[in-house]
Design a protein around this motif. Structure first.
Motif, mmCIF file in Angstrom:
data_model
loop_
_atom_site.group_PDB
_atom_site.id
_atom_site.type_symbol
_atom_site.label_atom_id
_atom_site.label_comp_id
_atom_site.label_asym_id
_atom_site.label_seq_id
_atom_site.Cartn_x
_atom_site.Cartn_y
_atom_site.Cartn_z
ATOM 1 N N VAL A 1 8.914 -42.987 16.972
ATOM 2 C CA VAL A 1 8.995 -42.036 18.090
ATOM 3 C C VAL A 1 10.435 -42.017 18.589
ATOM 4 C CG1 VAL A 1 8.210 -41.504 20.419
ATOM 5 C CG2 VAL A 1 6.596 -42.443 18.741
ATOM 6 N N PRO A 2 11.125 -40.889 18.499
ATOM 7 C CA PRO A 2 12.527 -40.831 18.929
ATOM 8 C C PRO A 2 12.699 -41.314 20.368
ATOM 9 C CG PRO A 2 11.952 -38.844 17.745
ATOM 10 C CD PRO A 2 10.667 -39.603 17.948
ATOM 11 N N GLY A 3 13.676 -42.202 20.559
ATOM 12 C CA GLY A 3 13.980 -42.683 21.902
ATOM 13 C C GLY A 3 13.307 -43.997 22.267
ATOM 14 N N ALA A 4 12.276 -44.376 21.527
ATOM 15 C CA ALA A 4 11.593 -45.639 21.829
ATOM 16 C C ALA A 4 12.486 -46.821 21.443
ATOM 17 C CB ALA A 4 10.271 -45.723 21.087
ATOM 18 N N ILE B 1 7.531 -52.648 23.176
ATOM 19 C CA ILE B 1 8.025 -51.280 23.019
ATOM 20 C C ILE B 1 8.350 -50.712 24.397
ATOM 21 C CG2 ILE B 1 7.565 -48.973 22.133
ATOM 22 C CD1 ILE B 1 7.559 -51.082 19.943
ATOM 23 N N TYR B 2 9.568 -50.184 24.531
ATOM 24 C CA TYR B 2 9.994 -49.564 25.785
ATOM 25 C C TYR B 2 10.137 -48.057 25.570
ATOM 26 C CZ TYR B 2 11.070 -54.369 27.054
ATOM 27 O OH TYR B 2 10.983 -55.711 27.310
ATOM 28 N N GLY B 3 9.384 -47.290 26.359
ATOM 29 C CA GLY B 3 9.469 -45.837 26.298
ATOM 30 C C GLY B 3 10.026 -45.284 27.593
ATOM 31 N N LYS B 4 9.474 -44.154 28.022
ATOM 32 C CA LYS B 4 9.925 -43.528 29.267
ATOM 33 C C LYS B 4 8.731 -42.848 29.925
ATOM 34 C CE LYS B 4 13.118 -40.026 31.075
ATOM 35 N NZ LYS B 4 14.120 -38.966 30.717
ATOM 36 N N ALA B 5 8.518 -43.173 31.195
ATOM 37 C CA ALA B 5 7.384 -42.600 31.927
ATOM 38 C C ALA B 5 7.650 -41.134 32.289
ATOM 39 C CB ALA B 5 7.114 -43.413 33.186
ATOM 40 N N ALA B 6 6.582 -40.350 32.272
ATOM 41 C CA ALA B 6 6.633 -38.948 32.717
ATOM 42 C C ALA B 6 5.213 -38.511 33.025
ATOM 43 C CB ALA B 6 7.252 -38.058 31.645
ATOM 44 N N HIS B 7 5.089 -37.471 33.855
ATOM 45 C CA HIS B 7 3.760 -36.960 34.186
ATOM 46 C C HIS B 7 3.182 -36.247 32.963
ATOM 47 C CE1 HIS B 7 0.476 -34.856 36.138
ATOM 48 N NE2 HIS B 7 0.691 -35.598 37.235
ATOM 49 N N GLY C 1 8.799 -37.488 28.629
ATOM 50 C CA GLY C 1 8.359 -38.858 28.401
ATOM 51 C C GLY C 1 8.557 -39.327 26.971
ATOM 52 N N ILE C 2 8.568 -40.636 26.815
ATOM 53 C CA ILE C 2 8.589 -41.280 25.490
ATOM 54 C C ILE C 2 7.436 -42.278 25.488
ATOM 55 C CG2 ILE C 2 9.886 -42.734 23.881
ATOM 56 C CD1 ILE C 2 12.462 -41.712 25.249
ATOM 57 N N SER C 3 6.446 -42.035 24.679
ATOM 58 C CA SER C 3 5.223 -42.834 24.721
ATOM 59 C C SER C 3 5.360 -44.149 23.951
ATOM 60 C CB SER C 3 4.043 -42.045 24.168
ATOM 61 O OG SER C 3 2.895 -42.883 24.105
ATOM 62 N N ALA C 4 5.329 -45.243 24.698
ATOM 63 C CA ALA C 4 5.349 -46.553 24.061
ATOM 64 C C ALA C 4 4.050 -46.805 23.297
ATOM 65 C CB ALA C 4 5.565 -47.635 25.115
ATOM 66 N N ILE C 5 2.959 -46.219 23.779
ATOM 67 C CA ILE C 5 1.672 -46.385 23.093
ATOM 68 C C ILE C 5 1.703 -45.674 21.741
ATOM 69 C CG2 ILE C 5 -0.736 -45.608 23.121
ATOM 70 C CD1 ILE C 5 -0.913 -46.422 26.009
ATOM 71 N N GLU C 6 2.281 -44.492 21.702
ATOM 72 C CA GLU C 6 2.381 -43.789 20.419
ATOM 73 C C GLU C 6 3.215 -44.610 19.434
ATOM 74 O OE1 GLU C 6 4.003 -39.593 18.459
ATOM 75 O OE2 GLU C 6 4.124 -39.898 20.637
ATOM 76 N N GLU C 7 4.331 -45.132 19.912
ATOM 77 C CA GLU C 7 5.202 -45.910 19.037
ATOM 78 C C GLU C 7 4.508 -47.178 18.540
ATOM 79 O OE1 GLU C 7 8.153 -47.428 16.757
ATOM 80 O OE2 GLU C 7 8.004 -45.391 17.568
ATOM 81 N N ILE C 8 3.844 -47.880 19.434
ATOM 82 C CA ILE C 8 3.209 -49.135 19.008
ATOM 83 C C ILE C 8 2.025 -48.862 18.082
ATOM 84 C CG2 ILE C 8 1.426 -49.606 20.796
ATOM 85 C CD1 ILE C 8 2.792 -52.440 20.997
ATOM 86 N N SER C 9 1.413 -47.691 18.216
ATOM 87 C CA SER C 9 0.319 -47.315 17.313
ATOM 88 C C SER C 9 0.816 -47.178 15.878
ATOM 89 C CB SER C 9 -0.319 -45.999 17.770
ATOM 90 O OG SER C 9 -0.904 -46.134 19.049
ATOM 91 N N HIS C 10 1.979 -46.551 15.709
ATOM 92 C CA HIS C 10 2.584 -46.465 14.376
ATOM 93 C C HIS C 10 2.825 -47.855 13.803
ATOM 94 C CE1 HIS C 10 3.324 -42.146 14.027
ATOM 95 N NE2 HIS C 10 3.720 -42.126 15.294
ATOM 96 N N VAL D 1 -0.111 -40.543 32.885
ATOM 97 C CA VAL D 1 1.296 -40.935 32.795
ATOM 98 C C VAL D 1 1.627 -41.288 31.338
ATOM 99 C CG1 VAL D 1 3.043 -42.627 33.486
ATOM 100 C CG2 VAL D 1 1.365 -41.804 35.157
ATOM 101 N N ILE D 2 2.693 -40.699 30.811
ATOM 102 C CA ILE D 2 3.186 -41.090 29.496
ATOM 103 C C ILE D 2 3.582 -42.571 29.577
ATOM 104 C CG2 ILE D 2 4.915 -40.681 27.704
ATOM 105 C CD1 ILE D 2 3.002 -38.334 28.121
ATOM 106 N N CYS D 3 3.067 -43.368 28.670
ATOM 107 C CA CYS D 3 3.217 -44.820 28.761
ATOM 108 C C CYS D 3 4.672 -45.267 28.549
ATOM 109 C CB CYS D 3 2.315 -45.491 27.734
ATOM 110 S SG CYS D 3 2.553 -47.271 27.621
ATOM 111 N N PRO D 4 5.261 -45.981 29.527
ATOM 112 C CA PRO D 4 6.641 -46.432 29.386
ATOM 113 C C PRO D 4 6.804 -47.799 28.709
ATOM 114 C CG PRO D 4 5.883 -46.911 31.591
ATOM 115 C CD PRO D 4 4.734 -46.222 30.900
ATOM 116 N N TYR D 5 5.686 -48.547 28.564
ATOM 117 C CA TYR D 5 5.809 -49.893 27.994
ATOM 118 C C TYR D 5 4.491 -50.301 27.336
ATOM 119 C CZ TYR D 5 6.181 -54.977 27.641
ATOM 120 O OH TYR D 5 6.191 -56.254 27.167
#
Length: 383
Positions: free
Chosen positions: A278-281, A190-196, A204-213, A243-247
């Motif tokens: 998760v939108p954008g993942a 899963i590829y997301g986007k890092a952010a503070h 940010g786009i949380s890869a952890i949130e997406e992979i949890s689903h 950090v919002i998880c990017p991967y």
């Protein structure tokens, strides 16, 4: 042959030590090829021809048969790779403690390499040409990672054979394996986007949130009573708590009882991973069902009966079992060849630091294997 093999026990242990003390993890091509060269040289001394099937990313596969063999009817499978990384031998080399030998890959399956080699030596010593010229050996290099580069080779060589003998180790009680579950392996990325996480979490786009689903949905595919098992066994992801998880990534293991279940579960997994929650993942899925079940069919039952008759002649009472573990037996079974697995020596704790081989079983299982090859060859010649 029993006197010959008993006189060779120490020699067999030296060969076992030599093989175990070579790192040969699936991804360590140099080490796998070293083990392959050791075995190739041994077989060439016996007038066997060794054909090398070159590979780029994994070790080379070996096809071995006697130089005078015409159309061998027994295919024998073994694998050169282990699950242990480079450097493991340095940490815990081969050793003998009491009646057991220890070391990385000692039972899965370097003990089987010794068993097969010396079974053929015993047949040669006894002058049983119809037996040692009746085998076609396949040593592949990627069994522990799904036989991705070798399964087609195995199926092609197995086509037309009458029997398949698989050199995975015996169960701890000595049992053969007459049936195995099928299965598969998937890598989910899963590829997301890092952010503070404190300053700009909305960016940010949380890869952890997406992979949890995805994990929750995948685990719900389990239908244990039907023989379908889905296990998300490894999950990795994240850089820092703020950090919002990017991967993130996950490894998924599948087990099935029936061939058609593989098609169904593969479709279900791909449907789950087709769209992000998760939108954008961005989702990337690799892998698939790579082993069909090894079925205990009529041909297998007949082969097992012949093998157990040989056991009785040697005063051995050996049962057969079904197991959930995978092996290359699935490929020979899949093309209709009667298949029996677990023909190697006895041991246990494979894939662990405590992996061991029962030394008394080395000669016993070698003798048994040589007698089985002889019996099957005689049956073939009479048919």
């Amino acid at each position: 042959m029993i006197d010959y093999l008993q006189s060779k026990e120490q020699e067999m242990l030296f060969m076992l030590e030599r093989l175990v003390n070579k790192d040969s993890g699936s991804h360590y091509k140099k080490g796998v090829d070293t083990v392959g060269k050791i075995l190739s040289n041994e077989y060439k001394l016996l007038n066997f021809k060794v054909d090398i099937v070159e590979q780029t990313d994994v070790g080379n596969h070996l096809l071995i048969r006697h130089k005078d063999a015409t159309s061998p009817k027994i295919v024998i499978l073994g694998h050169l790779d282990t699950v242990f990384k480079e450097g493991t031998v340095k940490e815990r080399p081969f050793k003998i403690r009491g009646s057991r030998a220890y070391g990385p890959g000692v039972i899965d399956m370097k003990g089987s390499h010794v068993t097969l080699l010396y079974a053929l030596k015993a047949l040669i010593e006894s002058g049983c040409e119809e037996a040692y010229k009746n085998v076609h050996i396949i040593y592949n290099s990627d069994e522990e990672i799904g036989s991705t580069t070798s399964h087609v080779l195995i199926e092609n060589i197995a086509l037309g054979k009458q029997y398949a003998l698989i050199m995975e180790p015996a169960r701890p009680d000595g049992s053969f394996v007459s049936a195995r579950r099928g299965g598969g392996h998937y890598d989910l990325k899963i590829y997301g986007k890092a952010a503070h996480a404190g300053i700009a979490p909305e960016d940010g786009i949380s890869a952890i949130e997406e992979i949890s689903h995805k994990i929750i949905k995948l685990q719900k595919l389990n239908r244990i009573q039907e023989g379908i098992n889905v296990n998300v066994g490894i999950v990795k992801g994240g850089e820092s708590a703020n950090v919002i998880c990017p991967y993130a990534e996950a490894v998924i293991d599948i087990r099935i009882d029936k061939l058609e279940q593989g098609l169904t579960i593969d479709q279900e997994i791909r449907e789950i991973c087709k769209k992000a929650d998760v939108p954008g993942a961005i989702i990337e899925l690799e892998g698939g069902i790579n082993r069909s079940p090894m079925v205990k069919n009529e041909g297998t039952v007949k082969l097992l009966k012949m093998i157990q008759e040989v056991c009785e002649e040697l005063g051995l009472q050996i049962t057969d079992v079904s197991t959930g573990g995978n092996s290359d037996a699935s490929f020979t079974s899949n093309v209709g060849v009667p298949t029996i697995d677990g023909l190697g020596p006895i041991g246990g704790n494979a894939h662990s630091e405590d992996e061991y081989l029962e030394i008394p079983s080395l000669v016993e299982r070698t003798l048994l294997l040589s007698k089985i090859i002889k019996r099957l060859s005689e049956c073939e010649n009479k048919s």
